[in-house]
Design a protein around this motif. Structure first.
Motif, mmCIF file in Angstrom:
data_model
loop_
_atom_site.group_PDB
_atom_site.id
_atom_site.type_symbol
_atom_site.label_atom_id
_atom_site.label_comp_id
_atom_site.label_asym_id
_atom_site.label_seq_id
_atom_site.Cartn_x
_atom_site.Cartn_y
_atom_site.Cartn_z
ATOM 1 N N LEU A 45 -34.903 -10.830 13.539
ATOM 2 C CA LEU A 45 -35.246 -9.395 13.341
ATOM 3 C C LEU A 45 -35.718 -9.137 14.905
ATOM 4 O O LEU A 45 -35.232 -7.578 15.308
ATOM 5 N N LEU A 46 -37.006 -9.597 14.947
ATOM 6 C CA LEU A 46 -36.991 -8.843 16.416
ATOM 7 C C LEU A 46 -36.426 -9.080 17.462
ATOM 8 O O LEU A 46 -36.284 -7.901 17.968
ATOM 9 N N ASP A 47 -35.674 -10.019 18.208
ATOM 10 C CA ASP A 47 -34.454 -10.240 19.066
ATOM 11 C C ASP A 47 -33.600 -8.803 18.497
ATOM 12 O O ASP A 47 -33.139 -7.742 19.594
ATOM 13 N N LEU A 48 -33.259 -8.964 17.323
ATOM 14 C CA LEU A 48 -31.862 -7.694 17.012
ATOM 15 C C LEU A 48 -33.135 -6.197 17.406
ATOM 16 O O LEU A 48 -32.032 -5.493 18.029
ATOM 17 N N THR A 49 -34.531 -6.039 16.928
ATOM 18 C CA THR A 49 -34.812 -4.813 17.551
ATOM 19 C C THR A 49 -35.483 -4.334 18.598
ATOM 20 O O THR A 49 -35.205 -3.090 19.558
ATOM 21 N N LEU A 50 -35.250 -5.720 19.641
ATOM 22 C CA LEU A 50 -35.498 -5.097 20.968
ATOM 23 C C LEU A 50 -34.218 -5.594 21.986
ATOM 24 O O LEU A 50 -33.899 -3.885 22.449
ATOM 25 N N ALA A 51 -33.044 -5.683 21.212
ATOM 26 C CA ALA A 51 -31.909 -5.550 21.436
ATOM 27 C C ALA A 51 -31.463 -4.147 21.419
ATOM 28 O O ALA A 51 -31.300 -3.372 22.607
ATOM 29 N N GLY A 56 -31.512 1.748 24.212
ATOM 30 C CA GLY A 56 -31.662 2.508 24.124
ATOM 31 C C GLY A 56 -31.722 3.328 25.874
ATOM 32 O O GLY A 56 -31.523 4.571 25.724
ATOM 33 N N PHE A 57 -31.736 2.360 26.449
ATOM 34 C CA PHE A 57 -32.891 2.807 27.812
ATOM 35 C C PHE A 57 -31.321 2.293 28.380
ATOM 36 O O PHE A 57 -31.480 2.501 30.020
ATOM 37 N N GLU A 63 -35.936 3.228 38.599
ATOM 38 C CA GLU A 63 -36.246 4.167 39.415
ATOM 39 C C GLU A 63 -37.391 4.461 37.973
ATOM 40 O O GLU A 63 -38.469 4.696 38.294
ATOM 41 N N GLU A 64 -36.126 5.368 37.375
ATOM 42 C CA GLU A 64 -36.628 6.256 36.291
ATOM 43 C C GLU A 64 -37.500 5.155 35.245
ATOM 44 O O GLU A 64 -38.588 5.792 34.552
ATOM 45 N N MET A 65 -37.165 3.842 34.519
ATOM 46 C CA MET A 65 -37.992 3.109 34.448
ATOM 47 C C MET A 65 -38.778 2.699 34.835
ATOM 48 O O MET A 65 -40.155 2.257 33.808
ATOM 49 N N SER A 66 -39.352 2.334 35.881
ATOM 50 C CA SER A 66 -40.240 2.422 36.246
ATOM 51 C C SER A 66 -41.434 3.063 36.195
ATOM 52 O O SER A 66 -43.103 2.988 36.179
ATOM 53 N N GLU A 67 -41.064 4.543 36.740
ATOM 54 C CA GLU A 67 -42.292 5.609 36.382
ATOM 55 C C GLU A 67 -42.213 5.683 34.799
ATOM 56 O O GLU A 67 -43.699 6.358 34.667
#
Length: 79
Positions: A45-51, A56-57, A63-67
């Motif tokens: 469940l944790l694996d699926l939630t993280l995926a 979503g990103f 660069e945007e992710m780092s910001e």
């Protein structure tokens, strides 16, 4: 485990043998199969939630992710 709910599940015979062999080789005790299954389900469940969260990103550049991460860290440190 606290309160428990009984499940009836079907798995392939090979899977049953593999998991019981694995647990037996490690000194399986009564209840170990249930604990193994519960822990496995929680990890899945944790694996699926993280995926899902990562998906979503997908359209965010590195660069945007780092910001975004830097901004979140700064906000957390202010609070």
């Amino acid at each position: 485990m606290g309160d428990a709910t009984r499940w009836t599940v079907n798995v392939a015979t090979e899977t049953d043998i593999d998991v019981r062999t694995y647990l037996a080789q490690r000194g399986m005790k009564k209840g170990d199969l249930s604990r193994f299954i519960e822990e496995s389900v929680k990890w899945r469940l944790l694996d699926l939630t993280l995926a899902e969260a990562r998906a979503g990103f997908d359209d965010v550049s590195p660069e945007e992710m780092s910001e975004l991460i830097d901004e979140a860290i700064a906000d957390a440190r202010r609070n």
